[in-house]
Design a protein around this motif. Structure first.
Motif, PDB file in Angstrom:
ATOM      1  N   GLN A 136       0.810  -1.219   0.000  1.00  0.00           N
ATOM      2  CA  GLN A 136       0.000   0.000   0.000  1.00  0.00           C
ATOM      3  C   GLN A 136       0.845   1.271   0.000  1.00  0.00           C
ATOM      4  OE1 GLN A 136      -3.010  -0.085   3.083  1.00  0.00           O
ATOM      5  NE2 GLN A 136      -4.410  -1.042   1.671  1.00  0.00           N
ATOM      6  N   ASP A 137       2.024   1.238   0.619  1.00  0.00           N
ATOM      7  CA  ASP A 137       2.874   2.433   0.649  1.00  0.00           C
ATOM      8  C   ASP A 137       3.681   2.571  -0.643  1.00  0.00           C
ATOM      9  OD1 ASP A 137       1.970   3.070   3.168  1.00  0.00           O
ATOM     10  OD2 ASP A 137       3.585   1.990   4.180  1.00  0.00           O
ATOM     11  N   GLY A 192       2.993   1.117  -3.456  1.00  0.00           N
ATOM     12  CA  GLY A 192       2.132   1.101  -4.637  1.00  0.00           C
ATOM     13  C   GLY A 192       2.534   0.045  -5.645  1.00  0.00           C
ATOM     14  N   THR A 214      -8.806   4.436   6.597  1.00  0.00           N
ATOM     15  CA  THR A 214      -7.889   4.963   5.579  1.00  0.00           C
ATOM     16  C   THR A 214      -7.054   3.847   4.983  1.00  0.00           C
ATOM     17  OG1 THR A 214      -7.769   7.095   6.727  1.00  0.00           O
ATOM     18  CG2 THR A 214      -6.012   6.595   5.159  1.00  0.00           C
ATOM     19  N   LEU A 215      -6.519   2.970   5.830  1.00  0.00           N
ATOM     20  CA  LEU A 215      -5.730   1.834   5.334  1.00  0.00           C
ATOM     21  C   LEU A 215      -6.586   0.915   4.475  1.00  0.00           C
ATOM     22  CD1 LEU A 215      -3.706   1.006   8.567  1.00  0.00           C
ATOM     23  CD2 LEU A 215      -2.751   1.805   6.396  1.00  0.00           C
ATOM     24  N   ARG A 241      -9.320   1.708   2.725  1.00  0.00           N
ATOM     25  CA  ARG A 241      -9.704   2.323   1.448  1.00  0.00           C
ATOM     26  C   ARG A 241      -8.530   2.426   0.478  1.00  0.00           C
ATOM     27  NH1 ARG A 241     -14.441   6.888   2.421  1.00  0.00           N
ATOM     28  NH2 ARG A 241     -15.987   5.391   3.171  1.00  0.00           N
ATOM     29  N   ASN A 242      -7.309   2.368   1.005  1.00  0.00           N
ATOM     30  CA  ASN A 242      -6.156   2.329   0.108  1.00  0.00           C
ATOM     31  C   ASN A 242      -6.093   1.023  -0.673  1.00  0.00           C
ATOM     32  OD1 ASN A 242      -5.256   4.861   0.778  1.00  0.00           O
ATOM     33  ND2 ASN A 242      -3.806   4.153   2.319  1.00  0.00           N
ATOM     34  N   LYS A 243      -6.934   0.069  -0.291  1.00  0.00           N
ATOM     35  CA  LYS A 243      -6.956  -1.226  -0.972  1.00  0.00           C
ATOM     36  C   LYS A 243      -7.378  -1.107  -2.433  1.00  0.00           C
ATOM     37  CE  LYS A 243     -10.292  -4.037  -0.261  1.00  0.00           C
ATOM     38  NZ  LYS A 243     -10.630  -4.332  -1.682  1.00  0.00           N
ATOM     39  N   LEU A 289      -5.958   0.163  -4.615  1.00  0.00           N
ATOM     40  CA  LEU A 289      -4.772  -0.059  -5.455  1.00  0.00           C
ATOM     41  C   LEU A 289      -4.897  -1.365  -6.222  1.00  0.00           C
ATOM     42  CD1 LEU A 289      -1.838   0.895  -3.035  1.00  0.00           C
ATOM     43  CD2 LEU A 289      -2.304   1.967  -5.241  1.00  0.00           C
ATOM     44  N   LYS A 326       1.986   5.567  -9.628  1.00  0.00           N
ATOM     45  CA  LYS A 326       2.227   6.191  -8.323  1.00  0.00           C
ATOM     46  C   LYS A 326       3.001   7.496  -8.483  1.00  0.00           C
ATOM     47  CE  LYS A 326       4.186   5.435  -3.749  1.00  0.00           C
ATOM     48  NZ  LYS A 326       3.176   6.311  -3.155  1.00  0.00           N
TER      49      LYS A 326
END
Length: 536
Positions: A218-219, A221, A430-431, A433-435, A437, A481
């Motif tokens: 997630q960080d 990308g 937040t973590l 919803r970053n899914k 990706l 990214k």
């Protein structure tokens, strides 16, 4: 530090480099630096050292003198497009991707890279048009890969080499990074592939399908693992084998983010049993989730629980999970309580939409009953929400079961996340919803990489083509990214950015070094935003 051998097919010389990898704190990405240390003797295999500028060192015992061979000569004058493939070359070097491919596929890595470049730059073109693209572009392999040769290439990508490659990628992931995990379906016309089966197609495609599972950082990308699954395997059944794969590959300190399709008692127990951190969505139809929502039902809609950014109310509940683990050898079951956090969320707009949709459905179903045109598929709904009487005198009478309807509406607008790592509800959201990706990556796989329909007829070719597409996805993910971080999507789509660079030419002339054509300021700025030096 690693020793890298690079064969130059133009002059038949294998150059030897010393490669040192390091983490660039400023750019937040892995980098590597290479230094030329010599040439590999084709007979003895020994390294003939140089002074770093292409000159052989003096050998005092033999009394030889230094000879400057000069630049590597080109045998034929040519001009090719170079700007976009140069960018991909530099991305591969900076991520350590080229180094990993070479270590795991020493005889195939250039062909793998060239086909990956083609999939990226010519997303709408079938693979049999590679020859035309190859003659116009400078790329790692530097020659045509005919259709028959590409099939052999795909078949030659072994499972063992892929596993080594995944292990290399995992070692480069950022510490304490959450990994998003999800699956998608890829349709196929093939009737010979064993894993192409009919299942729940996520795009309502009537064809048989193959499922792909993908793991994304997630960080960073970037993707670093995928699995091929039979088309009839549901999401909830994939976790056990995923965790087994992680063990084999040596992945440790894993943190997973998953949607509610993966939620089950068995999966939660498996994740807790492996001591892995996770964030997983849980459906509000579950008795376990509803019981905890009931505990905060009257307090969650207080002003203090409203988050302005997301426009919803949230509450975190510290609770216990009844952990169970079977021990086949001892023929017993471990039972103990494990601490978990349940994050409950209430969205008042979602509540209004769900209530209006449900009320419209009630009216529609009531109309079906009164009209005498009952749908057999709706009988369960009729019985749950209506009292129905039918007499010769009064006819059909339908009464809504108000208490049942009220109980159903009680949980509208709610959703929940479960974690076993301490964090507040908004951080968890937040973590989670970053899914997206992963979802966007699946879009890249199917659209840009031409995999919406699998056009292969053998298992080996399928495995190889999926792997090359995965390599291409790494490049695409890095590009995406960088474009997001630098705000480039307001000026370019990914395709227009690549097209902007793809017109830059290079010139090869006998007796001269490679020469790059004119580069505009806008093109230089693109390279700068991508963290790449402008070609010269």
């Amino acid at each position: 530090m690693a020793i890298v051998n690079q064969f130059d097919k133009r002059n038949g010389i294998t150059y030897v480099y010393e490669s040192v990898s390091h983490w660039d704190k400023e750019k937040q990405q892995p980098r590597s630096k290479r230094s030329l240390i010599g040439k590999r003797d084709p007979v003895t295999g020994e390294i003939i050292p140089t002074d770093g500028r292409g000159k052989k060192r003096r050998n005092p015992e033999a009394g030889t003198t230094e000879v400057n061979p000069g630049p590597v000569p080109f045998t034929v004058a040519d001009r090719k497009f170079y700007g976009a493939t140069y960018l991909l070359d530099q991305i591969g070097d900076s991520l350590g991707l080229t180094e990993d491919l070479k270590a795991c596929f020493p005889s195939l890595y250039k062909q793998i890279q060239s086909i990956a470049y083609y999939l990226i730059l010519e997303s709408d073109s079938p693979l049999f048009r590679f020859e035309k693209w190859s003659t116009l572009h400078r790329h790692p392999y530097g020659a045509n890969i005919p259709s028959q040769r590409s099939s052999e290439l795909f078949a030659g990508i072994s499972e063992e080499s892929k596993q080594r490659f995944f292990s290399c990628l995992a070692k480069r992931h950022q510490p304490d990074e959450y990994w998003a995990y999800d699956t998608t379906s890829v349709s196929s016309y093939s009737q010979t592939l064993r894993q192409v089966q009919y299942g729940k197609n996520k795009e309502s495609d009537p064809l048989a399908q193959l499922n792909l599972a993908l793991v994304f950082g997630q960080d960073s990308g970037l993707p670093f693992y995928y699995r091929k699954l039979s088309g009839n395997i549901p999401d909830v059944s994939t976790i056990k084998n995923l965790l087994a794969d992680f063990k084999v590959l040596g992945f440790d300190k894993v943190k997973l983010v998953m949607d509610r399709g993966f939620y089950s008692e068995a999966n939660i127990n498996a994740l807790l049993g492996e001591r892995l951190k996770f964030i997983i969505a849980a459906g509000t139809h579950l008795a376990y989730i509803r019981r905890h929502i009931d505990g905060i039902y009257d307090s969650i809609r207080s002003f203090e629980n409203l988050d302005e950014q997301y426009g919803l109310y949230s509450s975190t509940i510290l609770t216990d999970w009844e952990f169970q683990k079977e021990r086949p050898n001892k023929k017993d079951v471990i039972r103990e309580k494990r601490r978990v956090y349940l994050h409950a969320y209430f969205n008042i707009e979602k509540y209004a939409d769900e209530e209006a949709h449900f009320d419209r459905r009630l009216l529609s179903m009531k109309g079906e009953i009164l009209s005498g045109k009952r749908n057999p598929d709706h009988e369960t709904f009729y019985k749950k929400y209506f009292e129905i009487t039918d007499t010769p005198v009064r006819g059909i009478k339908v009464t809504i079961k108000e208490d049942v309807v009220k109980q159903t509406k009680r949980y509208f607008g709610f959703f929940a996340l479960m974690t076993n790592e301490k964090m507040d509800a908004i951080t968890a959201l937040t973590l989670y919803r970053n899914k997206d990706l992963v979802e966007k990556a699946f879009g890249n796989i199917k659209e840009r990489l031409n995999l919406r329909r699998l056009l292969v007829s053998s298992e080996k070719s399928l495995d190889g083509k999926l792997f090359v597409a995965f390599v291409a996805l790494i490049y695409l993910s890095y590009l995406k990214k960088q474009m997001q971080d630098k705000g480039m999507f307001k000026d370019y789509t990914m395709q227009s950015l690549l097209d902007k660079l793809d017109v830059i030419e290079c010139f090869e002339n006998p007796g001269h070094d490679l020469r790059v054509g004119e580069i505009l300021n806008k093109q230089k700025l693109i390279y700068e935003f991508m963290g790449v030096e402008t070609p010269s």
